[in-house]
Design a protein around this motif. Structure first.
Motif, PDB file in Angstrom:
ATOM      1  N   MET B   1      46.673 -15.714 -20.346  1.00 23.79           N
ATOM      2  CA  MET B   1      47.864 -15.410 -21.165  1.00 23.79           C
ATOM      3  C   MET B   1      48.186 -16.572 -22.084  1.00 23.79           C
ATOM      4  O   MET B   1      48.056 -17.722 -21.699  1.00 23.79           O
ATOM      5  N   ASN B   2      48.613 -16.259 -23.258  1.00 19.00           N
ATOM      6  CA  ASN B   2      48.984 -17.281 -24.235  1.00 19.00           C
ATOM      7  C   ASN B   2      50.413 -17.751 -23.996  1.00 19.00           C
ATOM      8  O   ASN B   2      51.314 -17.445 -24.768  1.00 19.00           O
ATOM      9  N   GLU B   3      50.617 -18.456 -22.913  1.00 20.29           N
ATOM     10  CA  GLU B   3      51.978 -18.867 -22.568  1.00 20.29           C
ATOM     11  C   GLU B   3      52.234 -20.301 -22.997  1.00 20.29           C
ATOM     12  O   GLU B   3      51.325 -21.129 -23.014  1.00 20.29           O
ATOM     13  N   VAL B   4      53.490 -20.566 -23.308  1.00 21.35           N
ATOM     14  CA  VAL B   4      53.907 -21.955 -23.506  1.00 21.35           C
ATOM     15  C   VAL B   4      55.056 -22.235 -22.547  1.00 21.35           C
ATOM     16  O   VAL B   4      55.789 -21.323 -22.139  1.00 21.35           O
ATOM     17  N   ALA B   5      55.193 -23.499 -22.172  1.00 18.17           N
ATOM     18  CA  ALA B   5      56.208 -23.890 -21.195  1.00 18.17           C
ATOM     19  C   ALA B   5      57.517 -24.247 -21.903  1.00 18.17           C
ATOM     20  O   ALA B   5      57.507 -24.843 -22.984  1.00 18.17           O
ATOM     21  N   VAL B   6      58.618 -23.858 -21.278  1.00 10.11           N
ATOM     22  CA  VAL B   6      59.927 -24.340 -21.727  1.00 10.11           C
ATOM     23  C   VAL B   6      60.259 -25.555 -20.872  1.00 10.11           C
ATOM     24  O   VAL B   6      60.662 -25.428 -19.723  1.00 10.11           O
ATOM     25  N   LEU B   7      60.061 -26.735 -21.449  1.00 13.41           N
ATOM     26  CA  LEU B   7      60.303 -27.967 -20.676  1.00 13.41           C
ATOM     27  C   LEU B   7      61.774 -28.333 -20.656  1.00 13.41           C
ATOM     28  O   LEU B   7      62.266 -28.922 -19.700  1.00 13.41           O
ATOM     29  N   GLY B   8      62.457 -27.992 -21.751  1.00 17.30           N
ATOM     30  CA  GLY B   8      63.858 -28.401 -21.816  1.00 17.30           C
ATOM     31  C   GLY B   8      64.679 -27.437 -22.651  1.00 17.30           C
ATOM     32  O   GLY B   8      64.169 -26.823 -23.596  1.00 17.30           O
ATOM     33  N   ALA B   9      65.951 -27.323 -22.289  1.00 20.10           N
ATOM     34  CA  ALA B   9      66.887 -26.480 -23.045  1.00 20.10           C
ATOM     35  C   ALA B   9      68.199 -27.236 -23.173  1.00 20.10           C
ATOM     36  O   ALA B   9      68.629 -27.891 -22.213  1.00 20.10           O
ATOM     37  N   ALA B  89      61.449 -20.010 -35.534  1.00 22.50           N
ATOM     38  CA  ALA B  89      61.208 -21.430 -35.236  1.00 22.50           C
ATOM     39  C   ALA B  89      60.460 -21.558 -33.912  1.00 22.50           C
ATOM     40  O   ALA B  89      59.508 -22.337 -33.785  1.00 22.50           O
ATOM     41  N   ILE B  90      60.877 -20.763 -32.922  1.00 23.40           N
ATOM     42  CA  ILE B  90      60.188 -20.762 -31.623  1.00 23.40           C
ATOM     43  C   ILE B  90      58.747 -20.284 -31.802  1.00 23.40           C
ATOM     44  O   ILE B  90      57.805 -20.844 -31.242  1.00 23.40           O
ATOM     45  N   ASP B  91      58.596 -19.241 -32.620  1.00 24.70           N
ATOM     46  CA  ASP B  91      57.254 -18.697 -32.856  1.00 24.70           C
ATOM     47  C   ASP B  91      56.348 -19.729 -33.527  1.00 24.70           C
ATOM     48  O   ASP B  91      55.170 -19.854 -33.183  1.00 24.70           O
ATOM     49  N   THR B  92      56.905 -20.470 -34.464  1.00 28.69           N
ATOM     50  CA  THR B  92      56.138 -21.510 -35.158  1.00 28.69           C
ATOM     51  C   THR B  92      55.710 -22.599 -34.178  1.00 28.69           C
ATOM     52  O   THR B  92      54.552 -23.032 -34.182  1.00 28.69           O
ATOM     53  N   ALA B  93      56.651 -23.011 -33.343  1.00 30.07           N
ATOM     54  CA  ALA B  93      56.341 -24.045 -32.346  1.00 30.07           C
ATOM     55  C   ALA B  93      55.251 -23.543 -31.402  1.00 30.07           C
ATOM     56  O   ALA B  93      54.296 -24.265 -31.075  1.00 30.07           O
ATOM     57  N   ARG B  94      55.382 -22.302 -30.981  1.00 26.10           N
ATOM     58  CA  ARG B  94      54.405 -21.726 -30.057  1.00 26.10           C
ATOM     59  C   ARG B  94      53.019 -21.690 -30.691  1.00 26.10           C
ATOM     60  O   ARG B  94      52.019 -22.036 -30.063  1.00 26.10           O
ATOM     61  N   ALA B  95      52.977 -21.280 -31.964  1.00 22.24           N
ATOM     62  CA  ALA B  95      51.684 -21.191 -32.651  1.00 22.24           C
ATOM     63  C   ALA B  95      51.032 -22.569 -32.747  1.00 22.24           C
ATOM     64  O   ALA B  95      49.816 -22.707 -32.577  1.00 22.24           O
ATOM     65  N   GLN B  96      51.844 -23.583 -33.001  1.00 20.34           N
ATOM     66  CA  GLN B  96      51.296 -24.944 -33.070  1.00 20.34           C
ATOM     67  C   GLN B  96      50.737 -25.374 -31.713  1.00 20.34           C
ATOM     68  O   GLN B  96      49.680 -25.995 -31.638  1.00 20.34           O
ATOM     69  N   ILE B  97      51.454 -25.017 -30.654  1.00 19.41           N
ATOM     70  CA  ILE B  97      51.011 -25.415 -29.308  1.00 19.41           C
ATOM     71  C   ILE B  97      49.733 -24.653 -28.934  1.00 19.41           C
ATOM     72  O   ILE B  97      48.754 -25.242 -28.471  1.00 19.41           O
ATOM     73  N   LEU B  98      49.735 -23.342 -29.165  1.00 23.76           N
ATOM     74  CA  LEU B  98      48.572 -22.537 -28.757  1.00 23.76           C
ATOM     75  C   LEU B  98      47.329 -22.874 -29.581  1.00 23.76           C
ATOM     76  O   LEU B  98      46.207 -22.725 -29.111  1.00 23.76           O
ATOM     77  N   SER B  99      47.533 -23.319 -30.817  1.00 24.73           N
ATOM     78  CA  SER B  99      46.389 -23.660 -31.654  1.00 24.73           C
ATOM     79  C   SER B  99      45.907 -25.078 -31.411  1.00 24.73           C
ATOM     80  O   SER B  99      44.882 -25.487 -31.939  1.00 24.73           O
ATOM     81  N   GLY B 100      46.668 -25.829 -30.628  1.00 26.65           N
ATOM     82  CA  GLY B 100      46.280 -27.201 -30.330  1.00 26.65           C
ATOM     83  C   GLY B 100      46.746 -28.218 -31.356  1.00 26.65           C
ATOM     84  O   GLY B 100      46.403 -29.387 -31.270  1.00 26.65           O
ATOM     85  N   MET B 221      50.965 -25.519 -21.441  1.00 26.24           N
ATOM     86  CA  MET B 221      51.039 -25.468 -19.980  1.00 26.24           C
ATOM     87  C   MET B 221      50.420 -26.728 -19.386  1.00 26.24           C
ATOM     88  O   MET B 221      50.888 -27.257 -18.380  1.00 26.24           O
ATOM     89  N   GLU B 222      49.358 -27.196 -20.040  1.00 28.14           N
ATOM     90  CA  GLU B 222      48.679 -28.389 -19.541  1.00 28.14           C
ATOM     91  C   GLU B 222      49.596 -29.618 -19.620  1.00 28.14           C
ATOM     92  O   GLU B 222      49.681 -30.413 -18.687  1.00 28.14           O
ATOM     93  N   TYR B 223      50.281 -29.746 -20.748  1.00 27.99           N
ATOM     94  CA  TYR B 223      51.219 -30.871 -20.905  1.00 27.99           C
ATOM     95  C   TYR B 223      52.291 -30.792 -19.817  1.00 27.99           C
ATOM     96  O   TYR B 223      52.666 -31.812 -19.221  1.00 27.99           O
ATOM     97  N   ALA B 224      52.763 -29.579 -19.554  1.00 22.96           N
ATOM     98  CA  ALA B 224      53.816 -29.402 -18.542  1.00 22.96           C
ATOM     99  C   ALA B 224      53.324 -29.857 -17.176  1.00 22.96           C
ATOM    100  O   ALA B 224      54.029 -30.559 -16.448  1.00 22.96           O
ATOM    101  N   ARG B 225      52.089 -29.463 -16.856  1.00 25.67           N
ATOM    102  CA  ARG B 225      51.528 -29.882 -15.556  1.00 25.67           C
ATOM    103  C   ARG B 225      51.385 -31.401 -15.494  1.00 25.67           C
ATOM    104  O   ARG B 225      51.773 -32.026 -14.508  1.00 25.67           O
ATOM    105  N   ARG B 226      50.840 -31.967 -16.564  1.00 30.70           N
ATOM    106  CA  ARG B 226      50.674 -33.428 -16.610  1.00 30.70           C
ATOM    107  C   ARG B 226      52.008 -34.139 -16.473  1.00 30.70           C
ATOM    108  O   ARG B 226      52.102 -35.246 -15.971  1.00 30.70           O
TER     109      ARG B 226
END
Lengths: 143, 395
Positions: B1-9, B89-100, B221-226
């Motif tokens: 799944m193309n998930e991104v983590a919510v680290l902070g709100a 804005a969330i979508d843009t951030a997600r795309a940047q994260i998923l694309s590396g 997700m990897e950053y979140a785990r790290r």
């Protein structure tokens, strides 16, 4: 202000909203679309001016109990008189067109499905200019 | 799944504080960074949701927030899509994260709203449909909401009492939310006693304009785990779809709908398609949701969303409400945050604030308004001119 949106005639009978129709797919546009047909399935046709149906039926309605902000023109020195706003479904064009009701028509006079017709009206006026617009008026029962 | 983590709100409380939108956004950003347990210098991309009402810095919100937080050379993006700005804005951030492109992204939205009706930018601009609807029709945002509300009354038999029930429900939830502007219970009688704004909607049926700010720290997700966040709340879908031609409901700021002569009305309609796109991407259905945060610009509009999100069949929104299903403690609480009824509208912040609420709910840290056992939530709104917006988050 909105050139070509309605006929210049002051004659109520002959007054019409003006849109455009695509020669290729028959889609109708109001406000008029003169550049490109917006139907994504259409290869693109010539857009020609078309007069919209004079009569339609109320899709919904409301009023404005508070004075709208500029650029709506109203005299801040005078008390606010609510206007009535209609969304009118035109059967032939299969579209809904918004417009104010003629002065004096209130929400109490209306229901969804009420037949209305388009007539010329005054949007605002000052010493030099009268700005005309279109308005919707309930059709009197014909006897 | 193309998930991104919510680290902070993080949020700045809503209200009429009379300060710059940058102050609210910066406060929300700092709160989100603290919540994520990272520093501003760790952020390698910032995405700002823009506002058109704050002049030049509002247009370049990303840089405005980056400057306020202290220039540190981060990648920057500014996004404007009216009420959907935050979701884009969330979508843009997600795309940047998923694309590396970026591992961790700060998303910020904030506004200082003017008092009273939203109005278009000044000047004579007859080529702008938003200017024209005010100039020619005096059609304010509540006027459109009232057209939808009256249409629901005619089609589905909704009543002003049903609409008032939405306010009563959302005010009860908002009273439990420290970030909400209005934190007192409201009775049906108070709604009925408030002045009519646009028949059939009264003052307490339409949301106020407010100042406010919200921010999220998103990461891979990897950053979140790290980073020691092994099981974070995840964003699983973001829907930003446009309508399909012909759009047959008068949408803000249109003066007329598309004609359905050349092509029949699409199924599903626009709002429903926003939710469907999100469900499809998330591989979830309405039955999987624990809660939803929807744009209750008017009380009546919230009932519409119930149907568009598939929480009930078309026309049965008022029934779902009357059964108590959408209240805190019900089967599918909607606007557990209190909604716009309790917050008011701070345009670029609100779609982000909706995701903040999902985050706290899915973490189980929403306090007195906690939805028991929340596992999946959806947000929904739409922006002026045809911007879809929905976010699905899961825990």
């Amino acid at each position: 202000m909105v050139a070509g949106w309605f006929t210049k005639s002051d004659d109520e009978e002959g007054f019409r909203l003006l849109g455009t129709r695509c020669g290729a797919c028959s889609a109708v546009f109001f406000p008029r679309e003169d550049a490109l047909c917006r139907n994504p399935a259409c290869a693109g046709g010539v857009l020609t001016e078309v007069a919209l149906s004079k009569r339609g039926r109320v899709w919904s309605y409301t009023d404005g109990r508070y004075r709208p902000p500029a650029p709506y023109v109203s005299d801040p020195e005078s008390g606010w008189q609510p206007y009535t706003l209609l969304a009118v479904e035109l059967a032939a064009e299969r579209m809904v067109v918004l417009g104010q009701a003629v002065p004096g028509v209130t929400v109490a006079d209306l229901s969804v499905g009420t037949e209305v017709e388009v007539v010329p009206g005054i949007l605002s006026e000052d010493a030099d200019t009268v700005w005309t617009t279109w308005q919707w008026r309930p059709v009197e029962e014909e006897r | 799944m193309n998930e991104v983590a919510v680290l902070g709100a993080g949020m700045h409380p809503w209200g009429k504080w009379g300060r710059s939108f940058i102050e609210y956004g910066t406060a929300a950003a700092r709160a989100a960074l603290a919540d994520a347990g990272i520093g501003w210098a760790d952020v390698r991309s910032v995405v700002g949701a823009g506002t058109i009402r704050c002049g030049y810095p509002g247009h370049v919100a990303g840089a405005a927030f980056a400057q306020a937080l202290g220039w540190q050379g981060t990648r920057v993006t500014s996004v404007y899509a009216a009420c959907a700005s935050g979701a884009q804005a969330i979508d843009t951030a997600r795309a940047q994260i998923l694309s590396g492109i970026a591992e961790v992204v700060l998303v910020v939205g904030a506004d200082s709203a003017p008092k009273g009706f939203f109005a278009p930018a000044g000047g004579d601009r007859p080529d702008d449909p938003d200017w024209l609807r005010f100039r020619l029709l005096g059609a304010t945002n509540p006027a459109y909401f009232a057209l939808y509300a009256r249409r629901r009354m005619a089609l589905h038999g909704d009543t002003p009492d049903d609409f008032a029930r939405v306010k009563v429900k959302n005010a009860a939830a908002g009273a439990l939310n420290p970030y909400a502007r209005y934190r007192t219970a409201v009775s049906a009688g108070q709604v009925a006693a408030s002045p009519v704004v646009a028949d059939p909607l009264r003052l307490l049926d339409v949301c106020a304009t407010s100042d406010g700010g919200a921010a999220l720290v998103l990461s891979s997700m990897e950053y979140a785990r790290r980073h020691g966040a092994g099981d974070p709340v995840r964003i699983r879908a973001v829907s930003t779809v446009t309508p399909v031609y012909p759009r047959t409901e008068p949408g803000l700021p249109d003066i007329a709908t598309d004609s359905a002569v050349a092509a029949g009305p699409p199924a599903p309609g626009f709002r429903e398609s926003i939710a469907r796109a999100a469900y499809e991407e998330a591989a979830l259905g309405p039955e999987d949701l624990s809660l939803a945060e929807v744009y209750d610009l008017s009380t009546a509009l919230e009932l519409q969303w119930y149907e568009d999100l598939g929480l009930c069949p078309e026309g049965e929104g008022a029934g779902l409400l009357r059964d108590g299903a959408t209240a805190l403690g019900g089967r599918i609480p909607v606007n557990a945050s209190g909604g716009l009824a309790s917050f008011g509208e701070a345009v670029p912040a609100q779609a982000i604030a909706q995701v903040c609420e999902l985050t706290w709910q899915l973490r189980g840290t929403a306090g007195e308004r906690q939805v028991t056992g929340a596992r999946a939530g959806m947000t929904a709104n739409q922006g002026l001119f045809g911007h879809g917006s929905a976010v699905v988050a899961v825990s």
